[in-house]
Scaffold this active site. Structure first.
Site, mmCIF file in Angstrom:
data_model
loop_
_atom_site.group_PDB
_atom_site.id
_atom_site.type_symbol
_atom_site.label_atom_id
_atom_site.label_comp_id
_atom_site.label_asym_id
_atom_site.label_seq_id
_atom_site.Cartn_x
_atom_site.Cartn_y
_atom_site.Cartn_z
ATOM 1 N N GLU A 264 -9.593 2.922 -5.168
ATOM 2 C CA GLU A 264 -9.585 4.490 -4.864
ATOM 3 C C GLU A 264 -8.121 4.847 -5.768
ATOM 4 O O GLU A 264 -7.028 5.042 -5.331
ATOM 5 C CB GLU A 264 -8.942 4.469 -3.092
ATOM 6 C CG GLU A 264 -9.987 3.952 -2.533
ATOM 7 C CD GLU A 264 -9.705 4.149 -1.080
ATOM 8 O OE1 GLU A 264 -10.832 4.545 -0.285
ATOM 9 O OE2 GLU A 264 -8.680 3.853 -0.667
ATOM 10 N N ASP B 119 0.828 -1.145 -0.005
ATOM 11 C CA ASP B 119 -0.125 -0.020 -0.027
ATOM 12 C C ASP B 119 0.865 1.238 -0.050
ATOM 13 O O ASP B 119 2.124 1.180 -0.206
ATOM 14 C CB ASP B 119 -0.936 0.014 1.068
ATOM 15 C CG ASP B 119 -2.174 0.764 0.800
ATOM 16 O OD1 ASP B 119 -2.353 1.932 0.448
ATOM 17 O OD2 ASP B 119 -3.454 0.072 0.865
ATOM 18 N N HIS C 60 -2.747 3.252 -4.603
ATOM 19 C CA HIS C 60 -2.009 2.818 -3.460
ATOM 20 C C HIS C 60 -0.405 2.214 -3.775
ATOM 21 O O HIS C 60 -0.121 1.302 -2.867
ATOM 22 C CB HIS C 60 -2.931 1.898 -2.759
ATOM 23 C CG HIS C 60 -4.187 2.111 -2.214
ATOM 24 N ND1 HIS C 60 -4.275 3.007 -1.254
ATOM 25 C CD2 HIS C 60 -5.399 2.258 -2.306
ATOM 26 C CE1 HIS C 60 -5.350 3.392 -0.730
ATOM 27 N NE2 HIS C 60 -6.105 2.929 -1.501
HETATM 28 C C1 ACM Z 1 -11.032 -0.230 0.643
HETATM 29 O O1 ACM Z 1 -11.497 -0.259 1.789
HETATM 30 N N1 ACM Z 1 -10.491 0.814 0.058
HETATM 31 C C2 ACM Z 1 -11.183 -1.484 -0.227
#
Ligand code: ACM
Length: 638
Positions: free
Chosen positions: A347, A188, A260
């Site tokens: 995201e 991440d 990420h």
């Molecule tokens: C997430 O909670 N961004 C998958």
């Protein structure tokens, strides 16, 4: 007279609760079908296990570790002539997880698939009750099978790294509650947690951040100034895979892309979205302001970020980046035999792609409509690579945007909509909505809970979740492979807090995954199995959240009300006050239903404060209820 009758009634309820173990089914998850036969079988260390043909020795070893930790003895391997034995019979035709358990006429027999045999042994363990120094098992027959083939838990080891031993502890308990998929969130923005031999800087640089924000996510951030990080060597990752496999759990690795990815780009900026110059993104190529003309606080940086949220710096759709990702995934596939490889996909802010000449060139070259289609192009290329290597891709539900890759499985986290859309398109789905299955959310009222991500997700709300949306047809429902809870760890820096956030909600997840909606029953779960399982978890050294006591009120003689409280952990004590004082261990010990000293009428109420103290002397937060003429009411708005 009335009060006597009431006390008698309460007495009977108490007695029934005391004998609940004998007369009701305490196994978690509750079995699909069973019949209690009356009577008991006594079991002790003189018993053995007789494994039939093909039964793996590990199945017995895993069971024996548990019985040792809970009751201090193991069952030896019995020769088949010995009279006191648990007979294990492998039945290849039974599907994953299925088992039958028969305990009668002094003999115990479990028939099952390999995972079914382990689950049958765990059910046996959960049936054991201690009485006068003996361990008793009710005579019964069980036929049991899971509702869902995918029964998962995700652990984020990026925001806070966890040791391999702690991961194994979680795996043990997942198996004990018949879960079978560990989704391991390994990469991440804030770190990279897996050794990749071809790219050593992923573990030399990307695995470490210099500082981490502490406290709630509010600006200005406060940093701890401490280096945090860590990673698993390939050997360690293989060790966890093997450890989990013995417990019939598949480890699904997650390698996040294209977003990420700040931690990777801190070490390898050349895989980002911007042209490079002297080893750094070209000066002036990066936008200084976002689309709302706000300064970007999330600029390209060569540091691994120590704050949370959605970060702008994402992979660029360059050939070098695809080569890097394929190299990484090649090593990942070699470590993890899982059919599924999770590639994130959530995201992904497209701002940098909008201004990136590299991204724009790919959009033009491939005839894509926009940056959403570019994301779809990115994911589809990765899917093709995984498919060519015999694996399947899972992604978070944002992978639907811009077009879903042809064979992708969708993990629906922003509610159920993504999952519903994917199932309608004939794609497999794992339901993991943040409304019900995000274990970083609070379990109780604000005053009782440690720092958490947000929101209110008590045990009962988790329990009542059903992963089959009613808007899907029976045919479409078949694409719902199962269900998973997620533990994001921004606010979970320690093992004890991790356990606190997972338990007891994992037990509710277990029943969601194992039982169909029709066979779930929260009251049965909370009254019969939960107190016993928590008693066991405490013996196993798990730092679970101590649930609230169930409080009920009845009208007694002369109109005064009587209050009853049900202990949430077997063997625990409740200390309470009804005079507004804070409750601690000097408060009144609850010994049974008590009558209020005054009559509550109309809008009158009184405050009940209490704590729960477990057998190992762990003390809960102080919980409060308002006792009113209409019954007990919660006080805190959640
Ligand atoms: C997430 O909670 N961004 C998958």
């Amino acid at each position: 007279m009335l009060i006597n009758r009431f006390i008698l009634l309460f007495g009977i309820v108490q007695m029934l609760a005391h004998h609940a173990f004998c007369q009701q089914m305490p196994i978690t998850p509750h079995p699909s079908s069973y019949e209690l036969q009356g009577g008991f079988i006594e079991i002790d260390s003189s018993w053995g296990i007789a494994s039939g043909d093909g039964v793996e020795v590990e199945t017995v070893e895993v069971f024996n570790d548990f019985i040792q930790n809970l009751y201090g003895f193991q069952l030896g391997v019995s020769d088949s002539n010995s009279s006191k034995k648990v007979r294990l019979i492998k039945e290849e035709s039974l599907e994953e997880g299925n088992y039958n358990l028969s305990a009668k006429d002094g003999e115990i027999k479990i028939t099952g698939s390999e995972s079914g045999l382990l689950y049958g042994l765990f059910s046996l363990l959960q049936l054991m009750q201690e009485k006068d120094g003996k361990l008793l098992i009710p005579a019964l027959e069980i036929e049991d099978k899971p509702e869902f083939q995918y029964r998962g838990l995700m652990i984020d080891v990026v925001r806070h790294f966890r040791s391999l031993d702690q991961m194994k502890k979680v795996v043990d308990l997942m198996a004990y509650f018949k879960l079978n998929r560990l989704h391991w969130h390994l990469t991440d923005d804030q770190g990279w947690r897996l050794e990749i031999k071809k790219y050593p800087e992923l573990t030399e640089i990307s695995a470490w951040r210099d500082s981490t924000i502490v406290g709630p996510y509010s600006k200005p951030f406060v940093y701890d100034g401490k280096r945090h990080g860590g990673y698993y060597t390939q050997e360690e990752a293989r060790e966890l895979v093997a450890y989990a496999a013995k417990r019939h759990i598949t480890v699904i690795p997650e390698i996040e892309l294209p977003g990420h990815s700040s931690a990777v780009l801190a070490a390898y900026p050349e895989f980002g979205s911007f042209p490079m110059e002297n080893g750094k993104p070209q000066k002036g190529s990066i936008p200084a302001f976002d689309k709302n003309n706000k300064p970007l606080n999330n600029q390209i940086s060569d540091a691994v970020p120590g704050y949370w949220g959605v970060h702008y710096n994402i992979f660029g759709p360059k050939e070098e980046t695809f080569q890097f990702l394929e190299d990484v995934l090649t090593e990942v596939m070699d470590i993890f035999p899982s059919e599924f490889i999770h590639i994130g996909g959530d995201e992904v802010p497209k701002d940098h792609w909008k201004t990136s000449p590299i991204a724009q060139k790919v959009i033009e070259r491939e005839g894509l409509a926009d940056e959403h289609e570019l994301q779809s192009y990115f994911i589809t290329r990765i899917e093709k690579f995984l498919n060519e290597n015999g694996r399947n891709l899972i992604g978070w539900d944002e992978i639907l945007e811009g077009g879903l890759a042809p064979n992708a499985t969708v993990m629906s986290w922003r509610g159920e909509e993504g999952g519903i859309a994917a199932a309608k398109m004939g794609h497999n789905v794992i339901m993991t909505p943040n409304s019900h299955l995000y274990f970083d959310h609070a379990q109780g009222g604000k005053s009782t809970e440690p720092l958490n991500f947000c929101c209110y997700l008590p045990l009962e709300k988790v329990y009542n979740y059903s992963p089959r949306p009613e808007s899907l047809t029976a045919e479409q429902q078949k694409y719902i492979l199962g269900v998973q809870a997620n533990l994001w760890t921004e606010y979970i820096p320690s093992d004890t807090k991790m356990e606190y956030m997972i338990f007891p909600r994992l037990l509710a997840l277990s029943e969601i995954a194992w039982l169909g909606k029709e066979r779930k029953d929260y009251e049965r779960f909370a009254q019969v199995s939960l107190p016993i399982r928590l008693y066991e978890l405490e013996r196993l050294g798990i730092h679970f959240r101590i649930p609230e006591a169930k409080v009920s009120m009845e009208e007694a003689s002369g109109g005064r009300q009587t209050v009853a409280m049900r202990v949430p952990v077997k063997g625990s004590k409740i200390f309470y006050t009804i005079d507004g004082q804070r409750a601690d261990q000097t408060a009144t010990l609850y010994e049974g239903p008590f009558t209020l000293p005054y009559y509550l009428t109309g809008s009158q109420s009184t405050l009940l404060n209490y704590i729960v103290v477990t057998p190992e002397n762990r003390v809960s937060a102080m919980y409060s209820m308002e006792l009113t003429a209409d019954g007990p009411k919660k006080i805190e708005k959640d």
